[in-house]
Design a protein around this motif. Structure first.
Motif, mmCIF file in Angstrom:
data_model
loop_
_atom_site.group_PDB
_atom_site.id
_atom_site.type_symbol
_atom_site.label_atom_id
_atom_site.label_comp_id
_atom_site.label_asym_id
_atom_site.label_seq_id
_atom_site.Cartn_x
_atom_site.Cartn_y
_atom_site.Cartn_z
ATOM 1 N N ALA A 167 28.490 -28.522 -43.880
ATOM 2 C CA ALA A 167 27.114 -28.318 -44.325
ATOM 3 C C ALA A 167 26.697 -29.536 -45.161
ATOM 4 C CB ALA A 167 27.037 -27.039 -45.150
ATOM 5 N N ASP A 168 25.435 -29.573 -45.588
ATOM 6 C CA ASP A 168 24.966 -30.729 -46.364
ATOM 7 C C ASP A 168 25.309 -30.524 -47.846
ATOM 8 O OD1 ASP A 168 23.787 -32.974 -47.343
ATOM 9 O OD2 ASP A 168 22.028 -32.821 -46.044
ATOM 10 N N TYR A 169 26.527 -30.921 -48.222
ATOM 11 C CA TYR A 169 27.033 -30.605 -49.559
ATOM 12 C C TYR A 169 26.334 -31.349 -50.686
ATOM 13 C CZ TYR A 169 30.259 -27.491 -47.401
ATOM 14 O OH TYR A 169 30.749 -26.439 -46.685
ATOM 15 N N ASP A 170 25.740 -32.517 -50.412
ATOM 16 C CA ASP A 170 24.990 -33.196 -51.476
ATOM 17 C C ASP A 170 23.800 -32.340 -51.908
ATOM 18 O OD1 ASP A 170 26.705 -35.263 -51.567
ATOM 19 O OD2 ASP A 170 25.390 -36.742 -50.606
ATOM 20 N N ILE A 171 23.039 -31.897 -50.923
ATOM 21 C CA ILE A 171 21.858 -31.083 -51.228
ATOM 22 C C ILE A 171 22.265 -29.732 -51.826
ATOM 23 C CG2 ILE A 171 19.908 -29.833 -50.193
ATOM 24 C CD1 ILE A 171 19.500 -32.129 -48.311
ATOM 25 N N LEU A 172 23.268 -29.105 -51.224
ATOM 26 C CA LEU A 172 23.710 -27.788 -51.718
ATOM 27 C C LEU A 172 24.263 -27.900 -53.133
ATOM 28 C CD1 LEU A 172 25.431 -26.458 -48.461
ATOM 29 C CD2 LEU A 172 23.210 -25.757 -49.374
ATOM 30 N N GLY A 173 24.992 -28.979 -53.399
ATOM 31 C CA GLY A 173 25.552 -29.209 -54.731
ATOM 32 C C GLY A 173 24.452 -29.342 -55.771
ATOM 33 N N LYS A 174 23.399 -30.058 -55.397
ATOM 34 C CA LYS A 174 22.262 -30.239 -56.311
ATOM 35 C C LYS A 174 21.620 -28.887 -56.630
ATOM 36 C CE LYS A 174 20.656 -34.725 -55.433
ATOM 37 N NZ LYS A 174 20.005 -35.458 -54.353
ATOM 38 N N ILE A 175 21.386 -28.081 -55.593
ATOM 39 C CA ILE A 175 20.764 -26.760 -55.790
ATOM 40 C C ILE A 175 21.665 -25.896 -56.693
ATOM 41 C CG2 ILE A 175 20.086 -24.603 -54.637
ATOM 42 C CD1 ILE A 175 19.262 -26.336 -52.198
ATOM 43 N N CYS A 176 22.968 -25.967 -56.459
ATOM 44 C CA CYS A 176 23.891 -25.147 -57.248
ATOM 45 C C CYS A 176 23.949 -25.607 -58.705
ATOM 46 C CB CYS A 176 25.280 -25.149 -56.613
ATOM 47 S SG CYS A 176 25.328 -24.116 -55.126
ATOM 48 N N ARG A 177 23.977 -26.911 -58.922
ATOM 49 C CA ARG A 177 24.020 -27.404 -60.310
ATOM 50 C C ARG A 177 22.747 -27.016 -61.056
ATOM 51 N NH1 ARG A 177 26.716 -31.582 -57.845
ATOM 52 N NH2 ARG A 177 24.826 -32.794 -57.527
ATOM 53 N N LYS A 178 21.603 -27.163 -60.372
ATOM 54 C CA LYS A 178 20.309 -26.842 -60.984
ATOM 55 C C LYS A 178 20.251 -25.370 -61.409
ATOM 56 C CE LYS A 178 16.492 -26.522 -58.448
ATOM 57 N NZ LYS A 178 15.642 -26.982 -57.337
ATOM 58 N N ASN A 179 20.889 -24.514 -60.632
ATOM 59 C CA ASN A 179 20.821 -23.063 -60.892
ATOM 60 C C ASN A 179 22.094 -22.517 -61.535
ATOM 61 O OD1 ASN A 179 18.163 -22.058 -59.584
ATOM 62 N ND2 ASN A 179 19.026 -23.453 -58.071
ATOM 63 N N ASP A 180 22.976 -23.436 -61.934
ATOM 64 C CA ASP A 180 24.229 -23.035 -62.564
ATOM 65 C C ASP A 180 25.017 -22.061 -61.668
ATOM 66 O OD1 ASP A 180 26.144 -23.088 -64.466
ATOM 67 O OD2 ASP A 180 25.222 -21.570 -65.764
ATOM 68 N N MET A 181 25.154 -22.449 -60.427
ATOM 69 C CA MET A 181 25.848 -21.613 -59.450
ATOM 70 C C MET A 181 27.104 -22.304 -58.932
ATOM 71 S SD MET A 181 22.567 -20.464 -57.223
ATOM 72 C CE MET A 181 23.496 -19.571 -56.014
ATOM 73 N N ILE A 182 27.987 -21.499 -58.388
ATOM 74 C CA ILE A 182 29.233 -22.014 -57.819
ATOM 75 C C ILE A 182 29.041 -22.248 -56.320
ATOM 76 C CG2 ILE A 182 31.646 -21.420 -57.338
ATOM 77 C CD1 ILE A 182 30.957 -19.479 -59.958
ATOM 78 N N LEU A 183 29.560 -23.381 -55.848
ATOM 79 C CA LEU A 183 29.449 -23.705 -54.421
ATOM 80 C C LEU A 183 30.808 -23.539 -53.749
ATOM 81 C CD1 LEU A 183 27.813 -24.748 -52.014
ATOM 82 C CD2 LEU A 183 28.192 -27.088 -52.851
ATOM 83 N N VAL A 184 30.818 -22.718 -52.710
ATOM 84 C CA VAL A 184 32.049 -22.492 -51.939
ATOM 85 C C VAL A 184 31.815 -22.987 -50.518
ATOM 86 C CG1 VAL A 184 33.667 -20.752 -51.081
ATOM 87 C CG2 VAL A 184 32.576 -20.443 -53.314
ATOM 88 N N ALA A 185 32.786 -23.721 -49.983
ATOM 89 C CA ALA A 185 32.715 -24.157 -48.583
ATOM 90 C C ALA A 185 33.640 -23.277 -47.756
ATOM 91 C CB ALA A 185 33.130 -25.623 -48.481
ATOM 92 N N ASP A 186 33.069 -22.496 -46.857
ATOM 93 C CA ASP A 186 33.896 -21.745 -45.909
ATOM 94 C C ASP A 186 34.189 -22.712 -44.758
ATOM 95 O OD1 ASP A 186 34.999 -20.232 -43.907
ATOM 96 O OD2 ASP A 186 33.549 -18.601 -44.005
#
Ligand SMILES: *Cc1c(COP(=O)(O)O)cnc(C)c1O
Length: 373
Positions: free
Chosen positions: A143-162
């Motif tokens: 998946a596009d981890y740069d974009i997903l990482g940004k969204i997760c950091r902004k919302n204080d969320m954890i990112l998991v890659a299945d």
């Protein structure tokens, strides 16, 4: 009959090494947590450059262990694409957290960041705490981890890659395993790196969380097995499976290479007639599946079947349309792309032992049908 995934050909290739590796385990007798398990974890860490690798019973347990390590529970919202294998989402409801289905992008089949942002907003407005995104590297592509990482950091969320389907893939030249806070994978026989039974692993750079996951996977053990400091589960990779994986890992990078050749031959030979999979320039897929989109899937599938060519529909139904998941939440903008894909996708035989002659036969058959011959 042409095999859809040819594990037999790989078996012939590796017969001697694997038979010896299994025999060695039978002789030393450490069937659980034997030395091969630790060796495999070290080799997989080196391969992915993740600081920690914890092997476990299967790819579904790997996801469950991550939820346990993050203490996911009631009040939390966990975002999962609707177009995936059920395991990506099934670990969520038993924790008491809310599963929220998000749509995917039609060209890459991957989680749609715009849909994700709407879903996060939905969750917040209904009083849930957005906790985690489980991004799925569907069919082998990250998946596009740069974009997903940004969204997760902004919302204080954890990112998991299945990464059950994408082990061995790369994103910006980094191998799957370090692209999210946690990466999970599966060694189910048909996955890109498969063993001869069930198996899985979690990768992370967080030392404390790695220790926690290790403990959860062995009955919540503390200093030793009969010191149970938390409520855990029993999820270990068998020593025999680790020994098999060590042998398979030796040729795995070459297999990933060959998968590129097979997929690119499909794409150059079919792109004028049908929608072939899109791979962004910054990624290399592990090609767990080679999936096309067609308006006459039934016709194409029947025609291939008649010619002795197996095809499979991954997946015929999005998760929000599965009976067991009717009560889960969906993003307010809907899941139209996931629904459309389930009507159109068809996966062709894809594995590193697909020879030119057989692939030509498959291509000819698909072309003949699509061009109305
Ligand atoms: C296979 C798979 C899993 C689960 O792996 P198991 O080892 O079968 O439990 C999870 N997610 C995805 C996307 C998969 O394809």
């Amino acid at each position: 009959m042409i095999p859809f995934i040819d594990l037999h050909a790989q078996r012939q290739e590796l017969k001697c090494g694997i038979d010896n590796a299994i025999a060695k385990v039978l002789d030393h007798g450490h069937f659980i947590s034997g030395p091969e398990v630790e060796e495999l974890e070290e080799k997989l860490s080196a391969f992915t450059k993740a600081k920690h690798c914890i092997t476990c019973g299967n790819g579904t347990d790997a996801l469950q262990l991550v939820l346990m390590a993050e203490d996911v529970g009631p009040g939390d919202a966990i975002f999962v694409p609707a177009f995936t294998f059920v395991a990506s989402g099934e670990v969520v409801p038993p924790t008491g957290a809310r599963l929220v289905f998000v749509d995917v992008q039609s060209d890459t089949f991957l989680i749609d960041p715009a849909s994700l942002e709407v879903a996060i907003d939905d969750a917040r407005q209904t009083g849930l705490c957005p906790r985690m995104v489980i991004a799925v590297d569907i069919f082998g592509m990250p998946a596009d981890y740069d974009i997903l990482g940004k969204i997760c950091r902004k919302n204080d969320m954890i990112l998991v890659a299945d990464a059950a389907q994408s082990f061995g893939s790369t994103y910006h030249k980094r191998v799957a395993g370090t692209l999210a806070d946690y990466t999970t994978t599966s060694f189910f026989p048909a996955k890109p790196l498969g063993c001869y039974g069930d198996g899985g692993a979690v990768f992370t750079d967080h030392e404390d969380k790695a220790e926690l996951i290790k403990s959860f996977s062995v009955h919540g053990k503390g200093k030793f097995k009969y010191d149970n400091v938390r409520v855990g589960i029993n999820s270990r990779l068998d020593t025999i499976q680790a020994a098999i994986l060590l042998e398979k890992l030796k040729i795995f990078p070459q297999e990933i290479e060959v998968r590129q050749a097979v997929s690119s031959r499909y794409s150059t030979s079919l792109a004028d007639l049908v929608e072939v999979p899109v791979v962004p320039d910054d990624r290399i897929s592990a090609w767990a599946q080679y999936t096309i989109k067609t308006d006459d899937r039934e016709g194409l599938q029947a025609s291939c079947k008649k010619a002795g060519i197996p095809t499979v529909v991954y997946y015929p139904r999005p998760l929000h349309r599965q009976t067991g998941y009717f009560q889960e939440r969906t993003v307010r903008t809907g899941l139209a792309v996931s629904e459309m894909l389930c009507e159109k996708v068809l996966s062709l035989p894809m594995h590193p032992y697909l020879d030119d002659t057989t692939q030509s036969e498959i291509i000819k058959s698909v072309r003949d049908f699509l061009s109305g011959r």
